[in-house]
Scaffold this motif. Structure first.
Motif, mmCIF file in Angstrom:
data_model
loop_
_atom_site.group_PDB
_atom_site.id
_atom_site.type_symbol
_atom_site.label_atom_id
_atom_site.label_comp_id
_atom_site.label_asym_id
_atom_site.label_seq_id
_atom_site.Cartn_x
_atom_site.Cartn_y
_atom_site.Cartn_z
ATOM 1 N N LYS A 91 0.669 -5.193 8.948
ATOM 2 C CA LYS A 91 1.686 -4.201 9.271
ATOM 3 C C LYS A 91 2.462 -4.684 10.484
ATOM 4 O O LYS A 91 1.885 -5.307 11.391
ATOM 5 N N VAL A 218 3.611 -4.335 5.243
ATOM 6 C CA VAL A 218 4.230 -3.023 5.422
ATOM 7 C C VAL A 218 4.929 -3.017 6.772
ATOM 8 O O VAL A 218 4.324 -3.344 7.799
ATOM 9 N N VAL A 254 7.261 -3.681 1.922
ATOM 10 C CA VAL A 254 7.777 -2.315 1.945
ATOM 11 C C VAL A 254 8.112 -1.968 3.389
ATOM 12 O O VAL A 254 7.380 -2.351 4.305
ATOM 13 N N LEU A 256 9.157 1.316 6.003
ATOM 14 C CA LEU A 256 9.309 2.747 6.226
ATOM 15 C C LEU A 256 10.174 2.959 7.459
ATOM 16 O O LEU A 256 9.918 2.363 8.520
ATOM 17 N N TRP A 302 0.070 3.047 2.400
ATOM 18 C CA TRP A 302 0.884 2.048 1.694
ATOM 19 C C TRP A 302 0.140 0.720 1.600
ATOM 20 O O TRP A 302 0.187 0.033 0.567
ATOM 21 N N HIS A 305 -2.527 1.019 -0.993
ATOM 22 C CA HIS A 305 -1.904 1.040 -2.317
ATOM 23 C C HIS A 305 -1.494 -0.364 -2.747
ATOM 24 O O HIS A 305 -1.781 -0.797 -3.874
ATOM 25 N N LEU A 306 -0.820 -1.112 -1.867
ATOM 26 C CA LEU A 306 -0.397 -2.468 -2.203
ATOM 27 C C LEU A 306 -1.593 -3.382 -2.454
ATOM 28 O O LEU A 306 -1.513 -4.323 -3.250
ATOM 29 N N THR A 312 -1.556 5.369 -5.767
ATOM 30 C CA THR A 312 -0.322 5.776 -5.092
ATOM 31 C C THR A 312 -0.491 5.641 -3.580
ATOM 32 O O THR A 312 -1.621 5.682 -3.072
ATOM 33 N N PRO A 313 0.620 5.539 -2.839
ATOM 34 C CA PRO A 313 0.526 5.526 -1.377
ATOM 35 C C PRO A 313 -0.042 6.832 -0.824
ATOM 36 O O PRO A 313 -0.730 6.825 0.206
ATOM 37 N N ILE A 456 12.049 5.270 2.660
ATOM 38 C CA ILE A 456 11.194 4.127 2.316
ATOM 39 C C ILE A 456 12.030 3.105 1.559
ATOM 40 O O ILE A 456 12.705 3.443 0.601
ATOM 41 N N THR A 458 12.075 -0.354 -0.582
ATOM 42 C CA THR A 458 11.317 -1.320 -1.364
ATOM 43 C C THR A 458 12.283 -2.307 -1.991
ATOM 44 O O THR A 458 13.504 -2.198 -1.810
#
Length: 460
Positions: A91, A218, A254, A256, A302, A305-306, A312-313, A456, A458
């Protein structure tokens, strides 16, 4: 066939005149930066500065940006995660005030990974978190971690792999041999008025992150008065560039867009931010830490999820909160700190370790609602108390900082505490107090509040 010699001045002129640089030109320019010596100036500081200004003025197309990022990424050592046979994820935040999410996210993901070992006996998720230091109004994760006695942020790549294999996460600084081209470019950007270029920011951030051999990334891109980029549109453009660059390199990415209109959580500083995270991981959830917990869980969600842990996130965020509340994140934290040489005994009573020499309580002068603040100015107040640095290399105080007692929208009574200032030098309290009084605005009517997560971004 002999390749034609590419001269730095030609690269500069081509970009200055709005031409598209080819891969060979960009690669040769970055190679000259890394290979130059005191005796053999393949490219001078003046030429590098000219190149930075040309990029600042003309920008880069997607191919140029991708090539620049890759050239910087491979300008030195890179971490090879393949032998670990695990899912590697990280992150990155563009920086803010009180932004300590890394201290919660790394052990949360480590705990999730330790719960699912690969056939090779390695945690199923590994987080090689390479962090930075405070500069300007923003805090630095390394400065916070280095308040822990004995904690070593300067692991080499072999030590990094060993810590990941054992703990599932490691929290380290950039070594001199990881993306050395960025060290030169970053230093000159600060002196040439080119810091704000979204193209140069993207190449700088993404080259370092991609050098970690990530499967996914992320990004937490700040918006609001405490953000690095001055407008929402510019923050979103930066997020789009970084997502595009990560995806084109084969790393799921991704971004945010998150609010930075007020300090995140309860504390802003160095040790006090570690203390806040220890409280959370030990199950003590202060009301002022609600936004910190929420955004940490969303970012962790997230990542989970990835990494394929949840469908789902949102399910990922729920799992992250369960890991935090169960104490598993705290166990993973202790394991990481011990592996990197830190003294874990201080976490038994973290408030006792906080020993500033001076403090001052700032109180509300009128009743009403806390309506607004310039979060960047709050960050500068933290820096002036001694917790941050004005330029690279400045010392920072472990115990300086601010505790906020109210969030935007809170109803206040006259005389109610707004903030407590901490410093290791009583003489440093006056200016930050004035800065806070100047920016913390109380109004009769409640303000309209911004969402914590704005958008968000993507690849789609």
């Amino acid at each position: 066939m002999t390749q034609p010699i590419i001269h730095p001045i030609d690269v500069i002129l081509h970009k200055r005149d709005g031409l598209v640089l080819n891969d060979a030109e960009i690669q040769a320019f970055i190679r000259a930066i890394v290979e130059r010596t005191a005796e053999n100036q393949l490219v001078t500081d003046a030429q590098i500065a000219s190149f930075l200004m040309a990029v600042f003025q003309r920008g880069l197309n997607p191919q140029e940006l991708a090539t620049l990022t890759q050239a910087m990424r491979y300008s030195g050592d890179t971490f090879d995660a393949a032998p670990l046979h695990t899912f590697t994820i990280d992150k990155h935040s563009t920086g803010g005030v009180g932004d300590k999410t890394s201290l919660l996210i790394a052990p949360t993901l480590a705990a999730a990974g330790l719960a699912h070992l690969t056939p090779a006996g390695v945690p199923g998720i590994c987080v090689p978190m390479i962090s930075g230091r405070s500069l300007g109004h923003t805090g630095g994760t390394l400065d916070k971690l280095e308040t822990i006695p004995g904690f070593n942020t300067q692991l080499n790549l072999t030590q990094l792999a060993g810590t990941l294999r054992k703990c599932g996460a490691a929290l380290i600084g950039q070594t001199p041999r990881i993306v050395p081209a960025d060290r030169t470019l970053y230093a000159l950007r600060d002196h040439t008025g080119t810091v704000e270029s979204p193209f140069l920011i993207t190449a700088s951030i993404m080259s370092k992150k991609l050098a970690e051999s990530l499967n996914a990334l992320v990004l937490d891109v700040k918006v609001g008065s405490g953000a690095f980029m001055p407008t929402y549109e510019q923050s979103k453009f930066l997020a789009q560039l970084m997502v595009q660059t990560g995806e084109s390199s084969g790393t799921r990415t991704v971004a945010l867009l998150t609010s930075m209109d007020q300090p995140l959580g309860r504390f802003s500083g160095n040790w006090v931010e570690v203390w806040e995270c220890i409280d959370i991981m030990q199950g003590q959830r202060h009301a002022m830490s609600h936004d910190l917990i929420e955004i940490s869980n969303i970012l962790s969600g997230w990542m989970l999820h990835l990494a394929g842990r949840t469908t789902t996130p949102e399910e990922g965020a729920t799992l992250a909160d369960q890991i935090l509340q169960s104490g598993e994140a705290y166990k993973a934290w202790l394991k990481i700190i011990a592996a990197q040489g830190g003294d874990t005994s201080i976490f038994q009573n973290p408030s006792a370790f906080h020993k500033p020499k001076a403090s001052r309580i700032l109180k509300a002068e009128t009743s009403g609602y806390l309506a607004s603040m310039d979060c960047k100015q709050v960050g500068w107040a933290v820096q002036r108390l001694g917790a941050g640095r004005a330029k690279p290399g400045d010392p920072v105080s472990a115990h300086a900082g601010i505790e906020m007692h109210a969030k935007l929208g809170d109803k206040l009574e006259a005389g109610q505490p707004l903030a407590t200032l901490f410093s290791e030098d009583p003489a440093l309290l006056d200016e930050p107090e004035h800065m806070l009084r100047e920016t913390l605005e109380i109004t009769a009517a409640p303000p309209a509040l911004q969402p914590l997560i704005h958008e968000i971004v993507t690849k789609n």
